[in-house]
Design a protein around this motif. Structure first.
Motif, PDB file in Angstrom:
ATOM      1  N   ALA A 246      66.914 105.131  36.402  1.00 24.71           N
ATOM      2  CA  ALA A 246      65.506 104.650  35.899  1.00 24.71           C
ATOM      3  C   ALA A 246      65.256 105.415  34.334  1.00 24.71           C
ATOM      4  CB  ALA A 246      64.363 105.149  36.944  1.00 24.71           C
ATOM      5  N   ASP A 247      66.382 106.308  34.150  1.00 23.58           N
ATOM      6  CA  ASP A 247      66.061 107.132  32.859  1.00 23.58           C
ATOM      7  C   ASP A 247      66.533 106.044  31.668  1.00 23.58           C
ATOM      8  OD1 ASP A 247      65.681 108.962  30.893  1.00 23.58           O
ATOM      9  OD2 ASP A 247      67.175 110.349  31.923  1.00 23.58           O
ATOM     10  N   SER A 248      65.836 105.367  31.178  1.00 23.17           N
ATOM     11  CA  SER A 248      66.086 104.412  30.228  1.00 23.17           C
ATOM     12  C   SER A 248      64.953 103.861  29.212  1.00 23.17           C
ATOM     13  CB  SER A 248      66.943 103.120  30.733  1.00 23.17           C
ATOM     14  OG  SER A 248      66.793 102.141  29.468  1.00 23.17           O
ATOM     15  N   PHE A 249      64.710 104.204  28.226  1.00 24.36           N
ATOM     16  CA  PHE A 249      63.708 103.950  27.128  1.00 24.36           C
ATOM     17  C   PHE A 249      63.484 102.262  27.159  1.00 24.36           C
ATOM     18  CE2 PHE A 249      61.192 103.245  23.317  1.00 24.36           C
ATOM     19  CZ  PHE A 249      59.985 103.981  23.840  1.00 24.36           C
ATOM     20  N   PRO A 250      64.479 101.729  27.089  1.00 25.18           N
ATOM     21  CA  PRO A 250      64.280 100.020  27.059  1.00 25.18           C
ATOM     22  C   PRO A 250      63.711  99.682  28.251  1.00 25.18           C
ATOM     23  CG  PRO A 250      66.449 100.515  26.119  1.00 25.18           C
ATOM     24  CD  PRO A 250      65.836 101.956  26.647  1.00 25.18           C
ATOM     25  N   LEU A 251      63.765 100.184  29.455  1.00 32.77           N
ATOM     26  CA  LEU A 251      63.359  99.891  30.768  1.00 32.77           C
ATOM     27  C   LEU A 251      61.785  99.974  30.781  1.00 32.77           C
ATOM     28  CD1 LEU A 251      65.873 100.712  33.562  1.00 32.77           C
ATOM     29  CD2 LEU A 251      65.275  98.548  32.668  1.00 32.77           C
ATOM     30  N   LEU A 252      61.010 100.794  29.690  1.00 32.00           N
ATOM     31  CA  LEU A 252      59.735 100.902  29.752  1.00 32.00           C
ATOM     32  C   LEU A 252      58.949  99.490  29.519  1.00 32.00           C
ATOM     33  CD1 LEU A 252      60.398 103.859  29.709  1.00 32.00           C
ATOM     34  CD2 LEU A 252      58.468 104.073  28.271  1.00 32.00           C
ATOM     35  N   ALA A 253      59.769  98.528  28.969  1.00 34.02           N
ATOM     36  CA  ALA A 253      59.183  97.287  28.878  1.00 34.02           C
ATOM     37  C   ALA A 253      58.885  96.722  29.911  1.00 34.02           C
ATOM     38  CB  ALA A 253      60.129  96.476  27.886  1.00 34.02           C
ATOM     39  N   ILE A 254      59.341  96.738  30.974  1.00 35.08           N
ATOM     40  CA  ILE A 254      59.043  96.195  32.264  1.00 35.08           C
ATOM     41  C   ILE A 254      57.438  96.389  32.780  1.00 35.08           C
ATOM     42  CG2 ILE A 254      59.482  96.202  34.914  1.00 35.08           C
ATOM     43  CD1 ILE A 254      62.653  96.568  34.064  1.00 35.08           C
TER      44      ILE A 254
ATOM     45  N   THR B 108      56.265  97.549  39.371  1.00 36.98           N
ATOM     46  CA  THR B 108      57.326  98.058  38.325  1.00 36.98           C
ATOM     47  C   THR B 108      58.059  98.743  39.393  1.00 36.98           C
ATOM     48  OG1 THR B 108      55.780  98.230  36.632  1.00 36.98           O
ATOM     49  CG2 THR B 108      57.282  99.688  36.488  1.00 36.98           C
ATOM     50  N   ALA B 109      57.300  99.842  40.055  1.00 39.83           N
ATOM     51  CA  ALA B 109      58.175 100.674  40.990  1.00 39.83           C
ATOM     52  C   ALA B 109      59.050  99.743  41.828  1.00 39.83           C
ATOM     53  CB  ALA B 109      57.347 101.371  41.929  1.00 39.83           C
ATOM     54  N   VAL B 110      58.788  98.725  42.631  1.00 33.05           N
ATOM     55  CA  VAL B 110      59.610  97.880  43.213  1.00 33.05           C
ATOM     56  C   VAL B 110      61.023  97.373  42.281  1.00 33.05           C
ATOM     57  CG1 VAL B 110      60.025  95.669  44.417  1.00 33.05           C
ATOM     58  CG2 VAL B 110      57.841  97.135  44.643  1.00 33.05           C
ATOM     59  N   VAL B 111      60.708  96.841  41.291  1.00 25.63           N
ATOM     60  CA  VAL B 111      61.706  96.468  40.518  1.00 25.63           C
ATOM     61  C   VAL B 111      62.685  97.418  40.045  1.00 25.63           C
ATOM     62  CG1 VAL B 111      62.655  95.177  38.402  1.00 25.63           C
ATOM     63  CG2 VAL B 111      60.450  94.144  39.734  1.00 25.63           C
ATOM     64  N   VAL B 112      61.955  98.490  39.352  1.00 29.89           N
ATOM     65  CA  VAL B 112      62.883  99.584  38.961  1.00 29.89           C
ATOM     66  C   VAL B 112      63.664 100.350  39.937  1.00 29.89           C
ATOM     67  CG1 VAL B 112      62.922 101.771  37.363  1.00 29.89           C
ATOM     68  CG2 VAL B 112      61.418  99.561  36.709  1.00 29.89           C
TER      69      VAL B 112
END
Ligand code: NA
Ligand code: NA
Lengths: 312, 175, 425
Positions: C51-59, C275-279
């Motif tokens: 989960a530690d990835s800045f690009p994923l914040l787009a989710i 978000t929590a479910v997907v990430v």
């Protein structure tokens, strides 16, 4: 005294990086000296995790070995921050002499306390600056350039002090950020500039040599303690064999890189010695400002040793 | 218990809002003042991790985690009970591994500082204690209720079929 | 051997009804046992790292933007503009649905939410005008799955993060294939709706059309803003998400005034939960991906695919058929999480452009959302149109085939993806 061993090695870089030459040489050496028992199994492109997280896994023994530059490990051993300081080394020969000597050993001796054994010092090499705005020939040219830097306080502060807008950003995002001009420039060794194809999206390459980035060859202390003395000796010897080959390959590649990058259309320039001195002067404050975080002892050790090497 | 989860929802909303403000703030600063807040990249990532791992607890309680019920839904009550018990056992195993792994690595993360904020990384990795602990307790409770025969029919399948849960869709869609 | 452990532990746990995130952890644990190294720190550390990835914040940002758009009246205005301009044509409401799907795809990343929003607005109208309801619902379902292909797209972001491919490039590469999907629906709709005797809506006056366009202008500008902002480097893909949130919020709260401030809180909670479910699933996938890597599962898969390696198109064809089959039973995120780490080394070895593969893989996964038996967009449309799955499938077939044909055309002619990408970048 040799048992069948398979050591998993994490690398953040790709197979084509000179680290590949170094690991191949090291692996051939361990195989030969152990009668075919000790194998080195490299994983590339951060497949086992980033440098920092892989280092953490090496500490717990989940991975046997990691090749990482010193910068990410500063989070664990703050003294290594000394190698982030701007314009510390002038030449590779200087770096070799210091790192392979007693000062390098002083840093290696700090590692077992955090569950790591440093087998040798390899290199990532000198770092240079690229950007899409203008050739950097003097300190004023840094002003107003949006620079991506590593997530590291010394680097951030260095470029801020030079007048750039320093933006911390994950390495994997850099290409598209440069492509879309979200940031104007970045700083990295040649090998990264070539491998990440930054030349496709950057016009100017300035040979700023603002930092020399050494590479640690970190072995897991937990795994290490379960090995025999002969095995220890083979690993240490072969890491040094790998070092020679890795540095040779890296330097041969650096020599070719400037021509390659020029061929790809980059405008390459150097900074005159007088201007380098001005830049150096301006970044002097970084040494004082970060002395507390890094520690006075390592800074004094390194600067004294460099004075000695330079015969001052 | 409902009150606790209401409070957790408020935390989730605050984390998300915090991320929006930090990231948008940086875009604004970059254009308006050619500068940026350097902690915001790192801190917004940490917010995101907390949001994910705290949200995972809520999702577990609401049965919102994605799964397949194709086989389970065709079974009778007894079959469903066996599957549910097996699932809870496996969930408990995962939570145990998550908790233990965090514990084994506690010292390592506690002595590693985040590069920019300097926050000890256990503040990030330690969220696993919360997630593994809470989800593990829920699994234990379900196992207890299976053992004592108190499970209701509508609790027998505990997953949802898709990530694209139609939140915020018009009323008809939810019918 | 390890590939059997991988497949059976994962499938077995999933069939028991275990959430897929936990099934991936169980699969990871099983691979550890197979390797003879049980190491709990791998599980705990890789889970957080995933989960530690800045690009994923787009989710979370695009999830929130989607909620704000529907609650703030943006989706409604896009449909209104289309109604005013093409609603009076024969089969016109179908064209409205296609146009709205492509427009919504360019501002949202969620197929189910888009299909639900457009369906709720258009299906009652289509029913009143005498359109065949299953066919209309089928069209809107097929239109919904364009959303993950045209940027912004959570699927492309997640693929970019796992496969280490430029998200900016993936976004630009998705635009043309997404439009092709829309065009294929246009052709299919014309062909099936030809013989329908439907009431034609009255043509709206130029003044009415102008009013709808002016009212919808800020909504219509949103895709241009997002794609333009990415193209010209005003923001990164992650930042595009947050800009979309702020834009949708300002539009809904202050311009259209349909979004009262107190409604922000439930939207935040809802986006955070999705978000929590997907990430959490992405994070769990990193655990199994790590063990997949160390157990050399990709090498075994690559050995199995070796007979097809002689030709890139044949290999792509085989992989796409496999993904279509997996996609019937598994939805978007799980397919993406499970197959990306397994397939990427094969793609690299075969020398297939990872951006090209990413777009086709995501398109294939998106189509999986409307292939039975498991497809959430199907479930949503059944709810919106109040028809059974069987009825919906009868209406859907022509559109599903149209999109599958587009997918396989792109397999045969990679230039359909690569040439427009060169124009755009
Ligand atoms: Na989209
Ligand atoms: Na499906």
């Amino acid at each position: 005294q040799f048992q069948n061993r398979n050591f998993r090695v994490s690398n953040g870089v790709s197979k084509e990086h000179p680290m590949g030459n170094g690991l191949a040489a090291m692996g051939a050496c361990t195989l030969e000296k152990s009668g075919g028992k000790m194998k080195i199994q490299p994983f590339w492109d951060g497949a086992l995790g980033s440098d920092l997280t892989s280092t953490q896994s090496v500490r717990t023994g989940s991975i046997d070995m990691v090749l990482t530059s010193t910068a990410p490990v500063v989070s664990i051993v703050p003294a290594l921050g000394v190698f982030d300081l701007p314009f510390l080394f002038n030449t590779a020969a200087e770096a070799d002499q210091l790192l392979d000597g007693k000062v390098g050993d002083w840093f290696s001796a700090k590692m077992p306390a955090v569950g790591l054994v440093n087998l040798a010092w390899w290199e990532n090499g000198f770092r240079h600056t690229t950007n899409s705005k203008r050739p950097i020939t003097k300190v004023e040219d840094f002003e107003g350039v949006k620079m991506r830097v590593m997530q590291n306080n010394v680097y951030l502060d260095t470029f801020k002090t030079l007048g750039s807008n320093a933006v911390p950003m994950a390495f994997t995002e850099v290409y598209s950020a440069l492509e879309t001009r979200t940031v104007d420039g970045q700083e990295n060794p040649f090998t990264n500039i070539e491998n990440m194809k930054f030349y496709e999206v950057q016009k100017y390459l300035t040979l700023s040599k603002h930092a020399y980035s050494p590479t640690l060859v970190l072995f897991s202390k937990k795994v290490w303690d379960g090995l025999s003395e002969q095995e220890h000796a083979v690993l240490k010897e072969c890491a040094v064999v790998g070092r020679a080959e890795q540095r040779r390959a890296n330097r041969a590649m650096e020599a070719k890189s400037v021509d390659n990058l020029r061929g790809k259309g980059m405008a390459v320039n150097e900074i005159s010695p007088a201007e380098t001195a001005r830049i150096r002067e301006k970044t002097k404050v970084i040494y004082e400002r970060h002395a507390k975080a890094i520690g006075d002892e390592p800074i004094a050790l390194v600067t004294e040793e460099l004075k000695r090497i330079r015969g001052q | 218990m409902d009150r606790v989860f209401k409070a957790i929802e408020a935390v989730l909303a605050a984390l998300l809002l915090g991320m929006v403000l930090m990231v948008f703030g940086n875009v604004l600063l970059r254009y308006a003042f050619n500068s940026g807040i350097q902690v915001s990249e790192e801190l917004s990532r940490f917010f995101f991790i907390w949001l994910t791992f705290i949200g995972a607890i809520v999702a577990m309680r609401e049965g919102a985690h994605l799964g397949m019920d194709a086989l389970v839904s065709k079974l009778g009550r007894r079959g469903k009970l066996v599957c549910l018990a097996l699932c809870q056992g496996l969930t408990l195993l995962c939570c145990f591994m998550m908790f233990r792994g965090t514990w084994v690595q506690h010292e390592i993360n506690a002595t590693t500082a985040a590069p920019v904020t300097g926050l000890p990384m256990i503040w990030v990795f330690g969220v696993s204690y919360l997630t593994a602990g809470a989800i593990g307790l829920m699994a234990l409770r379900t196992l207890w209720r299976i053992a004592t025969g108190r499970i209701r029919d509508d609790e027998l399948v505990a997953v949802s079929e898709s990530e694209e849960a139609p939140h915020g869709t018009p009323v008809e869609a939810k019918a | 051997m390890t590939i059997a452990v991988f497949t059976f532990s994962l499938l077995g746990a999933m069939l028991l009804g275990l959430p897929i995130a936990f099934a991936l952890l169980v699969c990871g644990a099983a691979l550890m046992v197979a390797q003879g190294q049980i190491d709990t720190t791998i599980l705990s550390q890789k889970l957080i790292e995933g989960a530690d990835s800045f690009p994923l914040l787009a989710i979370p940002f695009f999830m929130l933007a989607g909620e704000l758009m529907n609650a703030g009246g943006i989706s409604k205005r896009i449909v209104n503009v289309a109604l005013a301009w093409v609603g009076h044509l024969r089969g016109g409401l179908g064209f409205v649905a296609i146009f709205a799907s492509v427009m919504m795809a360019a501002i949202s990343g969620s197929a189910a939410a888009d299909a639900a929003a457009i369906g709720a607005l258009l299906i009652p109208m289509m029913r009143r005008a005498g359109y065949d309801v299953p066919r209309s619902a089928g069209l809107i379902a097929a239109g919904g799955v364009i959303a993950p292909v045209i940027p912004p797209s959570i699927g492309l972001i997640v693929f970019g993060v796992i496969a280490n491919v430029s998200i900016g490039k993936l976004f630009l590469a998705g635009i043309f294939p997404g439009i092709l999907m829309g065009l294929s629906l246009l052709v299919a709709w014309q062909w099936v709706a030809r013989r329908d005797k439907v009431a034609v809506l009255p043509r709206q006056s130029m003044a009415q059309r102008g009013r709808a366009a002016v009212d919808g202008i800020w909504a219509l500008l949103m895709p241009l803003g997002i794609i333009g902002g990415l193209k010209f480097g005003i923001f990164t893909p992650t930042e595009a998400g947050v800009v979309a949130c702020v834009y949708a919020f300002i539009l809904g709260a202050f311009v259209y005034r349909e979004l009262p401030l107190r409604q922000l809180y439930p939207l935040l909670v809802s986006a955070a939960k999705s978000t929590a479910v997907v990430v959490f699933l992405i994070a769990a996938a990193l655990v199994s991906a790590w063990l997949i890597t160390t157990s050399e599962v990709p090498q075994q898969v690559s050995a199995m695919l070796q007979p097809f390696m002689f030709n890139k198109i044949v290999l792509m064809f085989v992989i796409m058929v496999i993904v279509v089959i997996v996609g019937t039973a598994l939805d978007f995120a799980p397919t993406l999480m499970i197959l990306t780490p397994v397939l990427m080394p094969v793609i690299k070895e075969a020398g297939i452009d990872p951006v090209y593969f990413g777009v086709l893989f995501i398109m294939n996964n998106a189509i999986g959302l409307i292939t039975p038996p498991v497809g959430i967009v199907l479930n949503v449309m059944c709810g919106v149109a109040k028809i059974s799955m069987g009825e919906l499938m009868k209406g859907l077939w022509p559109f599903l085939w149209a999109e599958l044909i587009v997918l396989f055309l792109l397999v045969l002619f990679p230039d359909l993806v690569l040439v427009p990408l060169r124009w755009l970048s």
